[in-house]
Design a protein around this motif. Structure first.
Motif, PDB file in Angstrom:
ATOM      1  N   SER A 257       0.738  -1.141  -0.026  1.00  0.00           N
ATOM      2  CA  SER A 257      -0.007   0.057   0.016  1.00  0.00           C
ATOM      3  C   SER A 257       0.738   1.177   0.086  1.00  0.00           C
ATOM      4  CB  SER A 257      -0.839   0.081   1.279  1.00  0.00           C
ATOM      5  OG  SER A 257      -1.762  -1.263   1.232  1.00  0.00           O
ATOM      6  N   LEU A 258       2.081   1.180   0.712  1.00  0.00           N
ATOM      7  CA  LEU A 258       3.016   2.333   0.778  1.00  0.00           C
ATOM      8  C   LEU A 258       3.447   2.745  -0.610  1.00  0.00           C
ATOM      9  CD1 LEU A 258       4.111   4.439   2.744  1.00  0.00           C
ATOM     10  CD2 LEU A 258       6.067   2.720   3.253  1.00  0.00           C
ATOM     11  N   LEU A 259       3.989   1.575  -1.366  1.00  0.00           N
ATOM     12  CA  LEU A 259       4.577   1.801  -2.612  1.00  0.00           C
ATOM     13  C   LEU A 259       3.251   2.468  -3.589  1.00  0.00           C
ATOM     14  CD1 LEU A 259       6.618   1.429  -4.715  1.00  0.00           C
ATOM     15  CD2 LEU A 259       5.827  -1.057  -5.243  1.00  0.00           C
ATOM     16  N   ILE A 260       2.022   1.954  -3.631  1.00  0.00           N
ATOM     17  CA  ILE A 260       1.050   2.593  -4.377  1.00  0.00           C
ATOM     18  C   ILE A 260       0.787   3.966  -3.987  1.00  0.00           C
ATOM     19  CG2 ILE A 260      -1.318   2.456  -4.980  1.00  0.00           C
ATOM     20  CD1 ILE A 260       0.220   0.085  -5.993  1.00  0.00           C
ATOM     21  N   LEU A 261       0.807   4.475  -2.760  1.00  0.00           N
ATOM     22  CA  LEU A 261       0.908   5.804  -2.274  1.00  0.00           C
ATOM     23  C   LEU A 261       1.916   6.729  -2.763  1.00  0.00           C
ATOM     24  CD1 LEU A 261      -0.367   8.084  -0.569  1.00  0.00           C
ATOM     25  CD2 LEU A 261       0.886   6.894   1.490  1.00  0.00           C
ATOM     26  N   LEU A 262       3.243   6.073  -2.796  1.00  0.00           N
ATOM     27  CA  LEU A 262       4.244   6.761  -3.238  1.00  0.00           C
ATOM     28  C   LEU A 262       4.114   7.158  -4.809  1.00  0.00           C
ATOM     29  CD1 LEU A 262       7.044   7.689  -3.127  1.00  0.00           C
ATOM     30  CD2 LEU A 262       7.982   5.590  -3.814  1.00  0.00           C
ATOM     31  N   ILE A 263       3.730   6.225  -5.704  1.00  0.00           N
ATOM     32  CA  ILE A 263       3.509   6.526  -7.069  1.00  0.00           C
ATOM     33  C   ILE A 263       2.505   7.315  -7.312  1.00  0.00           C
ATOM     34  CG2 ILE A 263       3.066   5.237  -9.145  1.00  0.00           C
ATOM     35  CD1 ILE A 263       4.716   2.671  -8.260  1.00  0.00           C
ATOM     36  N   ALA A 264       1.283   7.100  -6.559  1.00  0.00           N
ATOM     37  CA  ALA A 264       0.141   7.958  -6.932  1.00  0.00           C
ATOM     38  C   ALA A 264       0.331   9.250  -6.316  1.00  0.00           C
ATOM     39  CB  ALA A 264      -1.396   7.334  -5.969  1.00  0.00           C
ATOM     40  N   GLY A 265       1.340   9.559  -5.328  1.00  0.00           N
ATOM     41  CA  GLY A 265       1.641  10.776  -4.864  1.00  0.00           C
ATOM     42  C   GLY A 265       2.250  11.505  -5.977  1.00  0.00           C
ATOM     43  N   ILE A 266       3.381  11.149  -6.501  1.00  0.00           N
ATOM     44  CA  ILE A 266       3.978  11.820  -7.638  1.00  0.00           C
ATOM     45  C   ILE A 266       3.296  11.924  -8.754  1.00  0.00           C
ATOM     46  CG2 ILE A 266       5.751  11.181  -9.403  1.00  0.00           C
ATOM     47  CD1 ILE A 266       7.266   9.368  -7.293  1.00  0.00           C
ATOM     48  N   LEU A 267       2.131  11.198  -8.947  1.00  0.00           N
ATOM     49  CA  LEU A 267       1.105  11.408 -10.322  1.00  0.00           C
ATOM     50  C   LEU A 267       0.487  12.477  -9.818  1.00  0.00           C
ATOM     51  CD1 LEU A 267       0.253   7.847 -11.291  1.00  0.00           C
ATOM     52  CD2 LEU A 267       1.969   9.530 -12.602  1.00  0.00           C
TER      53      LEU A 267
END
Length: 545
Positions: A257-267
């Motif tokens: 979930s943390l990895l998805i948050l990181l990528i989504a945050g960048i987008l």
């Protein structure tokens, strides 16, 4: 052991319920389909209503739509899960009945060598099979449908994040699966240890009187504690592996979930994604991760149930005592002949050796022998409870190896040395196994045997309650009850095992009087080491010789 393919063995038990089973599956799919749009609507609500127009009417409208979908899902999910709970009860109880029927048909050669508690634990394992249809397992399969629909929607939202989620799902699955393997190993060991402990418990309860009389409490309790310690040891290991398994899966889920948050945050910072879409995506990926975890962990519930199925089928697949015995004994028994009959329970213990004799209709025969000479074993051979080690037993020139035992026992009445009476009334015990007979038939036989006065001495006559085995009646009364039961069926052969041993003087006098004066149209076999007052006997067979 515990292969998931074992579930297919439930097919015969599910066959008659396939309509409601199909309805339950359809309900699962519908409930998943109904809830699929909810995360997307929530994301849309955040972006267009809460962060965009900020209109109350739109908020109420979308909240109402979500609430309506929740209600529909609730109703359909409840109905489908209720169906599986119903199937659970139907299948488990039908399986339990089949196993009990099979146990009663198993050869005595197997049952005599197997701990009764161990057999009982196999019957109890039918309940474990029901866990396959439990709401928790159904929820796992429901989550698979949810995950499939969620993946499609995730690609619609953002294909880049969807690809990342799909790549993470197998990592999550295999990590969780590896963590579960040790747990499964310890679960199987715990089930085995529990079965042996049940066997020990059964033996203690069954032999409690002997334990008391011989002051065997200390030694028996020591054995019980020894098996209990093994169970505790494997139970602790199982609990430890379960905790480790749960913590590992949670850790992997959090980092995913943390990895998805990181990528989504960048987008989001680049303006290529919105907070509302991230919220929707997070809810969908939660479904995917939950499904992956459910599939990986389903073995913790399914494999023990599959192991139970395999154990149960070890019994169901066994050959019963009538396997290959196709001859139905329709005609009355006119003769019994033994040719070179020998029997041994094991290689080192020969009980009977080269027995030869013939008994014909109308004869009263005494089978004589000292204690331990094999008289009771001979009776078991005549009843087809055990198979001869060598030689042959013939009924009307038909080898007993070919005769269906049920048809044989319908024609043979037995009064055992150790009489077992079932819980119920005296009448119910007299009529046991003779469904075509009724109270008037029993009363008629009692009158013919001049036993009316004897039976009426019991507290309530034929309605006297027997609580357990012979509890409620004396040993002599139990002997008479068994005697009446044997005489009621108009049997071709009556076998009396030690009829005048270990009974009171009054009962002995009654039994001997009946044997001396009553005309037996068939064959009467009296097995005894006592010969006093046996002047009604036509022929004696001494098995000591």
């Amino acid at each position: 052991m515990g292969k998931l393919s074992s579930i297919l063995k439930l097919k015969p038990f599910l066959k008659k319920y396939w309509i409601i089973f199909t309805a339950g599956i359809i309900g699962m799919i519908l409930s998943s389909a109904i809830s699929t749009p909810v995360p997307y609507i929530i994301g849309y609500l955040m972006d267009k209503v809460l962060l965009g127009k900020k209109g109350f009417n739109e908020l109420y409208f979308y909240i109402g739509i979500i609430a309506l979908l929740y209600v529909f899902r609730y109703a359909i999910s409840f109905a489908s899960k209720y169906i599986f709970v119903k199937i659970n009860n139907l299948v488990v109880n039908e399986m339990r009945c089949s196993v009990m029927e099979k146990v009663m048909d198993l050869p005595m050669s197997y049952l005599a060598k197997t701990e009764k508690g161990y057999v009982q634990s196999r019957i109890n394992e039918c309940s474990s099979v029901g866990s396959i249809f439990s709401p928790s397992i159904i929820s796992v399969f429901l989550s698979i449908v949810d995950a499939g629909l969620a993946v499609v929607t995730m690609f619609v939202i953002n294909y880049k994040l969807a690809i990342v989620a799909i790549l993470l799902a197998p990592v999550f699955f295999f990590s969780a699966k590896l963590s579960a393997e040790n747990f499964m190993k310890n679960t199987m060991a715990m089930m085995e240890a529990s079965a042996f402990l049940n066997g020990e418990s059964y033996e203690i309860i069954n032999g409690i009187e002997t334990i008391k009389v011989l002051n065997g409490k200390k030694s028996k309790l020591m054995k019980f504690k020894e098996k209990l310690s093994k169970l505790i040891k494997v139970s602790i290991k199982q609990s430890k592996s379960m905790v480790l398994f749960m913590e590992n899966t949670e850790l992997i889920s959090n980092f995913g979930s943390l990895l998805i948050l990181l990528i989504a945050g960048i987008l989001i910072l680049k303006g290529q994604f919105t907070i509302g879409l991230y919220t929707s995506f997070s809810l969908y990926i939660g479904k995917v991760f939950s499904s992956a975890q459910g599939i990986a962990t389903i073995g913790t519930t399914m494999k023990p149930a599959c192991l139970s199925i395999e154990r149960i089928y070890e019994l169901l697949d066994m050959k019963d005592e009538n396997f290959g015995k196709d001859k139905i004994l329709n005609e009355r028994i006119k003769s019994i002949e033994l040719k070179n009959v020998s029997f041994k329970y094991d290689e080192n213990k020969t009980v009977l050796s080269s027995l030869n004799f013939e008994i014909k209709k109308g004869e009263k025969v005494l089978i004589k022998g000292e204690n331990g000479s094999g008289k009771s074993t001979l009776i078991k051979l005549l009843l087809g409870l055990y198979s001869v080690s060598s030689g042959s037993i013939f009924y009307n020139d038909f080898d007993i190896k070919e005769i269906n035992t049920e048809s044989l026992r319908k024609r043979v009445g037995i009064v055992s040395q150790n009489i077992f009476l079932f819980k119920g009334t005296v009448l119910e015990n007299i009529l046991y196994g003779q469904n075509e007979k009724n109270r008037s038939d029993a009363e008629k036989v009692i009158q013919e045997l001049n036993l009316e006065e004897y039976v009426n001495k019991m507290p309530k006559g034929l309605d006297t309650e027997i609580s357990q085995n012979t509890c409620g009646v004396s040993g002599g009364q139990a002997q008479i009850i068994a005697f009446i039961r044997a005489m009621l069926g108009d049997k071709d052969v009556i076998i009396l095992d030690e009829p005048i041993s270990n009974i009171d003087a009054e009962t002995r006098k009654i039994v001997l009087s009946i044997l001396r004066t009553r005309e037996f149209k068939g064959i009467l076999i009296v097995v005894s080491h006592l010969i006093d007052e046996m002047n009604f006997i036509d022929k004696t067979v001494n098995i000591d010789e």
